[in-house]
Design a protein around this motif. Sequence first.
Motif, PDB file in Angstrom:
ATOM      1  N   ARG A   1      37.276  25.320  87.705  1.00 25.61           N
ATOM      2  CA  ARG A   1      37.052  26.680  87.813  1.00 25.61           C
ATOM      3  C   ARG A   1      38.514  27.441  87.733  1.00 25.61           C
ATOM      4  O   ARG A   1      38.605  28.610  87.381  1.00 25.61           O
ATOM      5  CB  ARG A   1      36.449  26.895  89.244  1.00 25.61           C
ATOM      6  CG  ARG A   1      36.308  28.531  89.775  1.00 25.61           C
ATOM      7  CD  ARG A   1      35.637  28.587  90.932  1.00 25.61           C
ATOM      8  NE  ARG A   1      36.161  27.853  91.985  1.00 25.61           N
ATOM      9  CZ  ARG A   1      37.308  27.915  92.684  1.00 25.61           C
ATOM     10  NH1 ARG A   1      37.718  29.241  92.489  1.00 25.61           N
ATOM     11  NH2 ARG A   1      37.775  27.364  93.791  1.00 25.61           N
ATOM     12  N   LEU A   2      39.433  26.569  88.469  1.00 25.92           N
ATOM     13  CA  LEU A   2      40.880  27.159  88.609  1.00 25.92           C
ATOM     14  C   LEU A   2      41.481  27.265  87.166  1.00 25.92           C
ATOM     15  O   LEU A   2      42.108  28.391  86.827  1.00 25.92           O
ATOM     16  CB  LEU A   2      41.757  26.524  89.421  1.00 25.92           C
ATOM     17  CG  LEU A   2      41.121  26.728  90.851  1.00 25.92           C
ATOM     18  CD1 LEU A   2      42.078  25.736  91.812  1.00 25.92           C
ATOM     19  CD2 LEU A   2      41.239  28.035  91.569  1.00 25.92           C
TER      20      LEU A   2
ATOM     21  N   ASP B   1      40.742  40.570  77.344  1.00 22.38           N
ATOM     22  CA  ASP B   1      39.793  39.919  78.241  1.00 22.38           C
ATOM     23  C   ASP B   1      38.179  39.777  77.668  1.00 22.38           C
ATOM     24  O   ASP B   1      37.452  38.931  77.895  1.00 22.38           O
ATOM     25  CB  ASP B   1      39.824  40.579  79.605  1.00 22.38           C
ATOM     26  CG  ASP B   1      38.955  39.888  80.614  1.00 22.38           C
ATOM     27  OD1 ASP B   1      39.091  38.578  80.808  1.00 22.38           O
ATOM     28  OD2 ASP B   1      37.971  40.227  81.281  1.00 22.38           O
TER      29      ASP B   1
ATOM     30  N   TRP C   1      36.975  36.703  76.077  1.00 25.22           N
ATOM     31  CA  TRP C   1      36.927  35.499  77.060  1.00 25.22           C
ATOM     32  C   TRP C   1      35.701  34.693  76.658  1.00 25.22           C
ATOM     33  O   TRP C   1      35.456  33.360  76.592  1.00 25.22           O
ATOM     34  CB  TRP C   1      37.004  35.772  78.430  1.00 25.22           C
ATOM     35  CG  TRP C   1      36.613  34.693  79.362  1.00 25.22           C
ATOM     36  CD1 TRP C   1      35.499  34.314  80.227  1.00 25.22           C
ATOM     37  CD2 TRP C   1      37.470  33.499  79.444  1.00 25.22           C
ATOM     38  NE1 TRP C   1      35.687  33.285  80.698  1.00 25.22           N
ATOM     39  CE2 TRP C   1      36.762  32.478  80.234  1.00 25.22           C
ATOM     40  CE3 TRP C   1      38.660  33.084  79.032  1.00 25.22           C
ATOM     41  CZ2 TRP C   1      37.313  31.455  80.746  1.00 25.22           C
ATOM     42  CZ3 TRP C   1      39.160  31.762  79.288  1.00 25.22           C
ATOM     43  CH2 TRP C   1      38.416  30.957  80.093  1.00 25.22           C
TER      44      TRP C   1
ATOM     45  N   GLN D   1      45.924  25.161  92.131  1.00 25.74           N
ATOM     46  CA  GLN D   1      45.745  24.180  91.239  1.00 25.74           C
ATOM     47  C   GLN D   1      46.140  22.675  91.876  1.00 25.74           C
ATOM     48  O   GLN D   1      45.462  21.757  91.789  1.00 25.74           O
ATOM     49  CB  GLN D   1      46.085  24.357  89.802  1.00 25.74           C
ATOM     50  CG  GLN D   1      45.432  25.611  89.112  1.00 25.74           C
ATOM     51  CD  GLN D   1      46.175  25.939  87.695  1.00 25.74           C
ATOM     52  OE1 GLN D   1      46.927  24.967  87.188  1.00 25.74           O
ATOM     53  NE2 GLN D   1      45.847  27.049  87.325  1.00 25.74           N
TER      54      GLN D   1
ATOM     55  N   GLU E   1      35.765  30.878  76.042  1.00 25.39           N
ATOM     56  CA  GLU E   1      34.944  29.769  77.095  1.00 25.39           C
ATOM     57  C   GLU E   1      34.235  28.762  76.288  1.00 25.39           C
ATOM     58  O   GLU E   1      34.073  27.619  76.787  1.00 25.39           O
ATOM     59  CB  GLU E   1      34.006  30.707  77.942  1.00 25.39           C
ATOM     60  CG  GLU E   1      33.332  29.845  79.044  1.00 25.39           C
ATOM     61  CD  GLU E   1      32.538  30.758  80.038  1.00 25.39           C
ATOM     62  OE1 GLU E   1      32.404  30.122  81.219  1.00 25.39           O
ATOM     63  OE2 GLU E   1      32.010  31.801  79.577  1.00 25.39           O
TER      64      GLU E   1
ATOM     65  N   GLN F   1      48.544  30.765  91.287  1.00 29.77           N
ATOM     66  CA  GLN F   1      47.351  30.022  90.838  1.00 29.77           C
ATOM     67  C   GLN F   1      47.890  28.566  90.533  1.00 29.77           C
ATOM     68  O   GLN F   1      46.947  27.571  90.828  1.00 29.77           O
ATOM     69  CB  GLN F   1      47.158  30.693  89.302  1.00 29.77           C
ATOM     70  CG  GLN F   1      46.180  31.891  89.591  1.00 29.77           C
ATOM     71  CD  GLN F   1      45.475  32.437  88.335  1.00 29.77           C
ATOM     72  OE1 GLN F   1      45.025  31.572  87.443  1.00 29.77           O
ATOM     73  NE2 GLN F   1      45.644  33.674  88.084  1.00 29.77           N
TER      74      GLN F   1
ATOM     75  N   ARG G   1      41.787  32.790  81.626  1.00 27.76           N
ATOM     76  CA  ARG G   1      41.288  34.208  81.606  1.00 27.76           C
ATOM     77  C   ARG G   1      42.277  35.197  82.310  1.00 27.76           C
ATOM     78  O   ARG G   1      42.267  36.442  81.469  1.00 27.76           O
ATOM     79  CB  ARG G   1      40.027  34.248  82.462  1.00 27.76           C
ATOM     80  CG  ARG G   1      39.229  35.541  82.226  1.00 27.76           C
ATOM     81  CD  ARG G   1      37.737  35.726  82.490  1.00 27.76           C
ATOM     82  NE  ARG G   1      37.122  36.878  82.264  1.00 27.76           N
ATOM     83  CZ  ARG G   1      35.987  37.297  82.385  1.00 27.76           C
ATOM     84  NH1 ARG G   1      35.184  36.236  83.005  1.00 27.76           N
ATOM     85  NH2 ARG G   1      35.523  38.243  82.082  1.00 27.76           N
ATOM     86  N   THR G   2      43.029  34.920  82.990  1.00 26.81           N
ATOM     87  CA  THR G   2      44.063  35.614  83.587  1.00 26.81           C
ATOM     88  C   THR G   2      45.080  36.007  82.398  1.00 26.81           C
ATOM     89  O   THR G   2      45.562  37.186  82.145  1.00 26.81           O
ATOM     90  CB  THR G   2      44.814  35.153  84.884  1.00 26.81           C
ATOM     91  OG1 THR G   2      44.037  34.849  85.803  1.00 26.81           O
ATOM     92  CG2 THR G   2      46.013  36.002  85.270  1.00 26.81           C
TER      93      THR G   2
ATOM     94  N   ASN H   1      39.830  27.722  84.336  1.00 27.31           N
ATOM     95  CA  ASN H   1      39.255  28.788  83.709  1.00 27.31           C
ATOM     96  C   ASN H   1      39.955  30.145  84.058  1.00 27.31           C
ATOM     97  O   ASN H   1      40.057  30.962  83.229  1.00 27.31           O
ATOM     98  CB  ASN H   1      37.852  28.921  83.753  1.00 27.31           C
ATOM     99  CG  ASN H   1      36.951  27.760  83.174  1.00 27.31           C
ATOM    100  OD1 ASN H   1      37.466  27.247  82.129  1.00 27.31           O
ATOM    101  ND2 ASN H   1      35.878  27.517  83.526  1.00 27.31           N
ATOM    102  N   ARG H   2      40.036  30.182  85.304  1.00 24.46           N
ATOM    103  CA  ARG H   2      40.881  31.351  85.932  1.00 24.46           C
ATOM    104  C   ARG H   2      42.076  31.734  85.200  1.00 24.46           C
ATOM    105  O   ARG H   2      42.418  32.734  84.776  1.00 24.46           O
ATOM    106  CB  ARG H   2      40.750  31.186  87.423  1.00 24.46           C
ATOM    107  CG  ARG H   2      41.424  32.670  87.971  1.00 24.46           C
ATOM    108  CD  ARG H   2      41.548  32.676  89.546  1.00 24.46           C
ATOM    109  NE  ARG H   2      42.292  33.751  89.986  1.00 24.46           N
ATOM    110  CZ  ARG H   2      42.732  33.843  91.246  1.00 24.46           C
ATOM    111  NH1 ARG H   2      42.503  32.891  92.099  1.00 24.46           N
ATOM    112  NH2 ARG H   2      43.391  34.737  91.889  1.00 24.46           N
TER     113      ARG H   2
END
Length: 210
Positions: free
Chosen positions: A118-119, A134, A137, A105, A141, A101, A125-126, A121-122
């Motif tokens: 977006r990355l 999870d 989230w 990035q 967020e 990831q 969240r991961t 956030n990913r």
Amino acid sequence: MIFRYLRDAIARNRIPIGTQIRVSGVAEDRGSSPETVARAVLLLAEEGLVERGDRDRAIVLPISEQRLRDAVFLREQAEVEIIRRVTEEADTGFLNELREQILRQKLVGMRGPRDLLRLDNRFHRTLAAQAGVDSIWPCLEIWKLCIDRVRFTVDESQTPEEMISQHTALVDRIAMRDVEGAAAAIRYHVSSVLRRLPEYRRAHPERFRD
């Protein structure tokens, strides 16, 4: 969902501070009913993002420093506990996923911070999913959006290189199973906006309030 659309647009500065939001205009543009848009505007007002005028209008407010500090506090408490759990249990497969990831990035970050959201956030969240939380989230967020609003409203608030460097330092600590070091790394990452807040307020006083 109209509320989410408007909230995200304000957070990402697509609807800038001082903009008048017309309920009838949004309803027409989004193919929704005025009643639905009006309810969304009420929720935005409750979150301190807009101030209602007459029944058809609301104005986008400057960033609330108090709400920003509250968001940093809540997010820091949650993410520190997430990182403690993750660091104690991380395996090679999970660490490889985080490093992949970060590589993505770096590639996307060359286009600027807006493309990196977006990355980012990913990534977070991961971590939450790996810690088995999870389901929280949506709360993370919301707090993250409050912080990200500074990033989008004050262009120089954080470079992609800074964000990626902090992610990398965090993953390094997780890989070392350094629980306290990883907790310190996530605290530093989440609270970075507050360390430079006085500087932002001096440079852009019209973008902040209270």
